[in-house]
Scaffold this active site. Structure first.
Site, PDB file in Angstrom:
ATOM      1  N   ASP A 258       0.834  -1.197   0.000  1.00 42.06           N
ATOM      2  CA  ASP A 258       0.000   0.000   0.000  1.00 42.06           C
ATOM      3  C   ASP A 258       0.872   1.252   0.000  1.00 42.06           C
ATOM      4  O   ASP A 258       0.363   2.363   0.035  1.00 42.06           O
ATOM      5  CB  ASP A 258      -0.902  -0.002   1.246  1.00 42.06           C
ATOM      6  N   HIS A 295      -1.756   3.953  -0.953  1.00 38.18           N
ATOM      7  CA  HIS A 295      -1.647   4.415   0.438  1.00 38.18           C
ATOM      8  C   HIS A 295      -3.032   4.695   1.024  1.00 38.18           C
ATOM      9  O   HIS A 295      -3.300   5.774   1.558  1.00 38.18           O
ATOM     10  CB  HIS A 295      -0.774   5.674   0.523  1.00 38.18           C
TER      11      HIS A 295
END
Length: 335
Positions: A258, A295
């Site tokens: 991520d 993210h």
């Protein structure tokens, strides 16, 4: 106390507004903090920044000259702020240490299962009315050995989730958690042993000077050929150059992440029209054994609510008492 929120996302602004119960004057800018946007802080005594903002020494000096005295970070990590400079200049800095470790650990599991069970590929196929099952084989998590690097707030939850799947858990941490040993039958081992034995390795350590490119060529070489490496910590914990070589040579099975080593200027933006220049990231995205999300692990309602609440608790503490419970103390600042 006037607050300027840098890198304000449309989805988080309502949470921040609701958390501002004392009605502090607040302005939002979608711009990230950098040498050009620091001037926007004129007239503000406090700013709030996110993990993609640049609070390096030079920018901190600019902010101090503009009258900013307080910086509240809307994340647990604070590697993007030059902590020693902040302390020397006289800034008070606080973070959000515990907004929702479940959100991060659950996203790590989502990445792992989406990769393992070929969910993205299957979804693309059925949307083209292709219902064939070739190439969609995964494996049972039950019985697999999972290595957890770091068993703090997030890592300990990852341990419990994997234990629930019926996995054998190996862990590595400077401070072993005896509760996890008792409750989840965790075995703490050396990092090399963890890498040697694990079918899945999940990273849950903070980014620090010591942990920069912690997963490097040597450690990747310790891992099984079919290992799946999961990273929801920080991108720079992994050496991207070494990772790419290992993925291309099929020395490891896959990478689920991520985060990315150099997110600045790329993440948190829509680059679909302009494209990106980062050749390493382009290569990473081109590989079939990579699953990357932007993210987003922290983006749950609970996490955003807790981040907003803690942000204004920090501001209130400084405004009313001159200190706040999440303030990074001298020991933390110098680490």
């Amino acid at each position: 106390m006037k607050l300027l929120v840098y890198s304000a996302k449309a989805f988080e602004i309502p949470f921040l507004n609701r958390a501002n119960k004392k009605n502090f004057p607040v302005s939002f800018t979608k711009d990230a903090l950098d040498s050009q946007t620091a001037i926007q802080a004129v007239g503000f005594k406090a700013i709030s920044i996110f993990s993609g903002d640049d609070a390096s020494h030079m920018i901190l000096e600019k902010l101090w000259a503009l009258g900013v005295r307080y910086i509240t970070i809307r994340s647990a990590g604070h590697n993007n702020i030059h902590i020693k400079s902040a302390k020397r200049l006289g800034f008070k800095v606080a973070n959000v240490p515990d907004y929702s470790p479940h959100a991060i650990a659950e996203h790590a599991v989502a990445l792992l299962q989406a990769f393992n069970r070929k969910i993205v590929l299957a979804d693309e196929r059925v949307h083209r009315f292709n219902f064939l099952q070739e190439g969609l084989m995964g494996f049972d998590l039950h019985g697999k050995t999972v290595g957890i690097i770091g068993t703090g707030r997030i890592g300990s939850i990852m341990v419990k989730i994997m234990h629930g799947f019926g996995c054998r858990i190996l862990a590595n941490d400077l401070e072993p958690d005896e509760d996890l040993v008792e409750l989840c039958d965790v075995t703490y081992v050396s990092l090399r042993e963890l890498c040697n034995q694990s079918d899945i390795v999940s990273i849950h350590i903070p980014l620090s000077y010591e942990n920069h490119q912690f997963i490097n060529k040597e450690k990747l070489g310790w891992m099984k050929k079919k290992v799946i490496l999961v990273n929801t910590a920080r991108g720079a914990v992994v050496d991207t150059k070494a990772l790419l070589k290992a993925l291309e040579a099929k020395e490891i099975g896959g990478y689920c992440t991520d985060v990315y080593e150099k997110e600045k200027g790329v993440f948190f933006k829509d680059n679909s029209k302009t494209g990106i220049k980062d050749e390493k990231l382009k290569k990473l995205l081109s590989l079939p054994n990579v699953l990357l999300t932007p993210h987003q692990a922290f983006i749950t309602k609970k996490a955003l609510r807790n981040i907003a609440k803690a942000t204004f608790e920090n501001i209130y503490g400084w405004a009313e008492m001159g200190e706040c419970k999440n303030e990074l103390g001298y020991e933390t600042l110098m680490s």
